[in-house]
Design a protein around this motif. Structure first.
Motif, PDB file in Angstrom:
ATOM      1  N   ASP A 153      40.678 -13.798 -32.054  1.00  0.00           N
ATOM      2  CA  ASP A 153      41.124 -13.958 -30.658  1.00  0.00           C
ATOM      3  C   ASP A 153      40.680 -12.781 -29.795  1.00  0.00           C
ATOM      4  O   ASP A 153      40.238 -12.968 -28.652  1.00  0.00           O
ATOM      5  CB  ASP A 153      42.648 -14.109 -30.606  1.00  0.00           C
ATOM      6  CG  ASP A 153      43.113 -15.429 -31.200  1.00  0.00           C
ATOM      7  OD1 ASP A 153      42.290 -16.353 -31.312  1.00  0.00           O
ATOM      8  OD2 ASP A 153      44.306 -15.527 -31.562  1.00  0.00           O
ATOM      9  N   GLU A 155      38.115 -10.823 -30.315  1.00  0.00           N
ATOM     10  CA  GLU A 155      36.665 -10.895 -30.153  1.00  0.00           C
ATOM     11  C   GLU A 155      36.297 -11.852 -29.018  1.00  0.00           C
ATOM     12  O   GLU A 155      35.425 -11.547 -28.195  1.00  0.00           O
ATOM     13  CB  GLU A 155      36.012 -11.363 -31.448  1.00  0.00           C
ATOM     14  CG  GLU A 155      36.070 -10.359 -32.578  1.00  0.00           C
ATOM     15  CD  GLU A 155      35.623 -10.960 -33.892  1.00  0.00           C
ATOM     16  OE1 GLU A 155      34.648 -11.745 -33.890  1.00  0.00           O
ATOM     17  OE2 GLU A 155      36.256 -10.679 -34.927  1.00  0.00           O
ATOM     18  N   GLN A 156      36.945 -12.997 -28.965  1.00  0.00           N
ATOM     19  CA  GLN A 156      36.633 -13.974 -27.934  1.00  0.00           C
ATOM     20  C   GLN A 156      36.969 -13.450 -26.550  1.00  0.00           C
ATOM     21  O   GLN A 156      36.182 -13.592 -25.608  1.00  0.00           O
ATOM     22  CB  GLN A 156      37.387 -15.282 -28.191  1.00  0.00           C
ATOM     23  CG  GLN A 156      36.971 -16.420 -27.262  1.00  0.00           C
ATOM     24  CD  GLN A 156      35.508 -16.793 -27.409  1.00  0.00           C
ATOM     25  OE1 GLN A 156      35.047 -17.119 -28.502  1.00  0.00           O
ATOM     26  NE2 GLN A 156      34.756 -16.732 -26.310  1.00  0.00           N
ATOM     27  N   ARG A 157      38.133 -12.818 -26.431  1.00  0.00           N
ATOM     28  CA  ARG A 157      38.520 -12.268 -25.119  1.00  0.00           C
ATOM     29  C   ARG A 157      37.547 -11.177 -24.675  1.00  0.00           C
ATOM     30  O   ARG A 157      37.150 -11.122 -23.508  1.00  0.00           O
ATOM     31  CB  ARG A 157      39.947 -11.715 -25.177  1.00  0.00           C
ATOM     32  CG  ARG A 157      41.026 -12.784 -25.279  1.00  0.00           C
ATOM     33  CD  ARG A 157      42.393 -12.200 -24.952  1.00  0.00           C
ATOM     34  NE  ARG A 157      42.779 -11.160 -25.887  1.00  0.00           N
ATOM     35  CZ  ARG A 157      43.451 -11.371 -27.019  1.00  0.00           C
ATOM     36  NH1 ARG A 157      43.798 -12.598 -27.376  1.00  0.00           N
ATOM     37  NH2 ARG A 157      43.782 -10.363 -27.798  1.00  0.00           N
ATOM     38  N   PHE A 159      34.403 -10.738 -25.636  1.00  0.00           N
ATOM     39  CA  PHE A 159      33.093 -11.318 -25.328  1.00  0.00           C
ATOM     40  C   PHE A 159      33.108 -11.989 -23.964  1.00  0.00           C
ATOM     41  O   PHE A 159      32.167 -11.839 -23.179  1.00  0.00           O
ATOM     42  CB  PHE A 159      32.692 -12.324 -26.400  1.00  0.00           C
ATOM     43  CG  PHE A 159      31.365 -12.971 -26.147  1.00  0.00           C
ATOM     44  CD1 PHE A 159      30.184 -12.283 -26.352  1.00  0.00           C
ATOM     45  CD2 PHE A 159      31.294 -14.279 -25.673  1.00  0.00           C
ATOM     46  CE1 PHE A 159      28.956 -12.873 -26.110  1.00  0.00           C
ATOM     47  CE2 PHE A 159      30.070 -14.875 -25.424  1.00  0.00           C
ATOM     48  CZ  PHE A 159      28.896 -14.173 -25.642  1.00  0.00           C
ATOM     49  N   ASP A 160      34.181 -12.722 -23.656  1.00  0.00           N
ATOM     50  CA  ASP A 160      34.293 -13.391 -22.353  1.00  0.00           C
ATOM     51  C   ASP A 160      34.292 -12.368 -21.217  1.00  0.00           C
ATOM     52  O   ASP A 160      33.680 -12.586 -20.163  1.00  0.00           O
ATOM     53  CB  ASP A 160      35.571 -14.232 -22.298  1.00  0.00           C
ATOM     54  CG  ASP A 160      35.491 -15.467 -23.183  1.00  0.00           C
ATOM     55  OD1 ASP A 160      34.371 -15.850 -23.564  1.00  0.00           O
ATOM     56  OD2 ASP A 160      36.555 -16.031 -23.507  1.00  0.00           O
ATOM     57  N   THR A 161      34.959 -11.235 -21.440  1.00  0.00           N
ATOM     58  CA  THR A 161      34.981 -10.176 -20.429  1.00  0.00           C
ATOM     59  C   THR A 161      33.591  -9.612 -20.196  1.00  0.00           C
ATOM     60  O   THR A 161      33.146  -9.445 -19.058  1.00  0.00           O
ATOM     61  CB  THR A 161      35.939  -9.048 -20.854  1.00  0.00           C
ATOM     62  OG1 THR A 161      37.264  -9.567 -20.973  1.00  0.00           O
ATOM     63  CG2 THR A 161      35.933  -7.918 -19.835  1.00  0.00           C
ATOM     64  N   ARG A 163      30.730 -11.009 -20.821  1.00  0.00           N
ATOM     65  CA  ARG A 163      29.801 -12.020 -20.337  1.00  0.00           C
ATOM     66  C   ARG A 163      29.857 -12.175 -18.820  1.00  0.00           C
ATOM     67  O   ARG A 163      28.885 -12.598 -18.184  1.00  0.00           O
ATOM     68  CB  ARG A 163      30.126 -13.360 -21.014  1.00  0.00           C
ATOM     69  CG  ARG A 163      29.136 -14.456 -20.737  1.00  0.00           C
ATOM     70  CD  ARG A 163      29.401 -15.655 -21.619  1.00  0.00           C
ATOM     71  NE  ARG A 163      30.781 -16.137 -21.476  1.00  0.00           N
ATOM     72  CZ  ARG A 163      31.249 -17.205 -22.117  1.00  0.00           C
ATOM     73  NH1 ARG A 163      30.473 -17.869 -22.959  1.00  0.00           N
ATOM     74  NH2 ARG A 163      32.493 -17.596 -21.935  1.00  0.00           N
ATOM     75  N   GLN A 164      30.967 -11.775 -18.230  1.00  0.00           N
ATOM     76  CA  GLN A 164      31.127 -11.902 -16.786  1.00  0.00           C
ATOM     77  C   GLN A 164      30.457 -10.770 -16.019  1.00  0.00           C
ATOM     78  O   GLN A 164      30.352 -10.819 -14.791  1.00  0.00           O
ATOM     79  CB  GLN A 164      32.618 -11.939 -16.436  1.00  0.00           C
ATOM     80  CG  GLN A 164      33.334 -13.169 -16.976  1.00  0.00           C
ATOM     81  CD  GLN A 164      34.841 -13.094 -16.779  1.00  0.00           C
ATOM     82  OE1 GLN A 164      35.342 -12.276 -16.009  1.00  0.00           O
ATOM     83  NE2 GLN A 164      35.572 -13.948 -17.481  1.00  0.00           N
ATOM     84  N   ASP A 197      26.444 -10.135 -30.871  1.00  0.00           N
ATOM     85  CA  ASP A 197      26.959 -10.910 -29.742  1.00  0.00           C
ATOM     86  C   ASP A 197      27.054  -9.993 -28.522  1.00  0.00           C
ATOM     87  O   ASP A 197      26.860 -10.435 -27.386  1.00  0.00           O
ATOM     88  CB  ASP A 197      28.345 -11.476 -30.066  1.00  0.00           C
ATOM     89  CG  ASP A 197      28.293 -12.534 -31.151  1.00  0.00           C
ATOM     90  OD1 ASP A 197      27.257 -13.218 -31.249  1.00  0.00           O
ATOM     91  OD2 ASP A 197      29.264 -12.673 -31.902  1.00  0.00           O
ATOM     92  N   ALA A 215      26.158  -8.563 -22.920  1.00  0.00           N
ATOM     93  CA  ALA A 215      26.405  -9.746 -23.739  1.00  0.00           C
ATOM     94  C   ALA A 215      25.104 -10.486 -23.935  1.00  0.00           C
ATOM     95  O   ALA A 215      24.340 -10.684 -22.993  1.00  0.00           O
ATOM     96  CB  ALA A 215      27.457 -10.652 -23.094  1.00  0.00           C
ATOM     97  N   PHE A 217      23.170 -13.980 -24.728  1.00  0.00           N
ATOM     98  CA  PHE A 217      23.440 -15.404 -24.591  1.00  0.00           C
ATOM     99  C   PHE A 217      22.529 -16.183 -25.511  1.00  0.00           C
ATOM    100  O   PHE A 217      21.390 -15.809 -25.728  1.00  0.00           O
ATOM    101  CB  PHE A 217      23.232 -15.840 -23.142  1.00  0.00           C
ATOM    102  CG  PHE A 217      24.203 -15.156 -22.202  1.00  0.00           C
ATOM    103  CD1 PHE A 217      25.465 -15.700 -22.007  1.00  0.00           C
ATOM    104  CD2 PHE A 217      23.859 -14.001 -21.537  1.00  0.00           C
ATOM    105  CE1 PHE A 217      26.354 -15.094 -21.134  1.00  0.00           C
ATOM    106  CE2 PHE A 217      24.750 -13.376 -20.667  1.00  0.00           C
ATOM    107  CZ  PHE A 217      26.000 -13.931 -20.473  1.00  0.00           C
TER     108      PHE A 217
END
Length: 217
Positions: A153, A155-157, A159-161, A163-164, A197, A215, A217
């Motif tokens: 969880d 890691e996903q948060r 990565f999402d941060t 990526r923005q 990633d 990040a 893609f």
């Protein structure tokens, strides 16, 4: 020329106690090799860390085979899976290796769908700084793997941060996590970096709060 154990599956060969005392010997728990890896010189140790940092490498096995070459025992330095291709590598000063062994080894491994090559120690050691900057990351990841910490969880948060943003710093990604969560937050970051990633340049400086991250893609 043959495998002493007639075994194509690589398995790290035991290092004799005498050799651990005579050689410049190192051991390190790794990620892409799931065990305590043995290295018979500093160049082999540094090379393993470079393999850990290489996004094209999925796994490696140090001292993978016990062989007989011209009736003499021989153990290659490392087995590497890179871009789904198998490489058997030997590290030598100035890449100097006995042609009477190298030519038949190349032919033998080609018959088994593998590529044999000799690397110069000097070329490996030229990247020593990068390798040593990856060492603490590998150490943390290997220890975490042994203890089974779950950071999916986080890691996903993270990565999402990332990526923005076009670029973001390590300090921004880690934020002000409570002390009790600090370890798993950093572990999540290391896992993202190790899988590539997230990407950062560690060739000149070690990881710190000012290190910029992007990040992929």
């Amino acid at each position: 020329m043959r495998f002493s154990q007639n075994q194509l599956v690589p398995a790290q060969q035991p290092t004799r106690l005498k050799l651990t005392k005579q050689a410049d010997y190192y051991e390190q728990r790794c990620v892409k090799y799931p065990g305590r890896a043995s290295f018979h010189c500093y160049a082999e140790f540094i090379h393993a860390l470079l393999l850990e940092a290489d996004p094209e490498v999925t796994s490696f096995v140090p001292q993978p085979y016990q062989m007989l070459v011209n009736r003499k025992p021989y153990v290659p330095d490392v087995y590497v899976v890179r871009n789904r291709q198998i490489e058997i590598l030997e590290l030598k000063p100035r890449a100097e290796f006995d042609e009477n062994k190298e030519i038949p080894l190349r032919a033998f491994f080609e018959q088994h769908g593998m590529h044999f090559a000799v690397l110069a120690n000097e070329a490996v050691l030229n990247q020593e700084r990068l390798a040593l900057h990856w060492l603490p990351i590998v150490q943390v990841l290997a220890d975490a793997h042994a203890h089974g910490f779950d950071t999916v969880d986080q890691e996903q948060r993270m990565f999402d941060t990332a990526r923005q943003e076009t670029t973001i710093t390590i300090g921004d990604l880690l934020g002000d996590a409570p002390r009790i969560e600090r370890y798993t937050t950093e572990l999540a970051l290391y896992r993202l970096l190790h899988r590539h990633d997230l990407h950062c340049d560690l060739s000149k400086s070690p990881l710190n709060y000012e290190t910029e991250v992007t990040a992929w893609f």
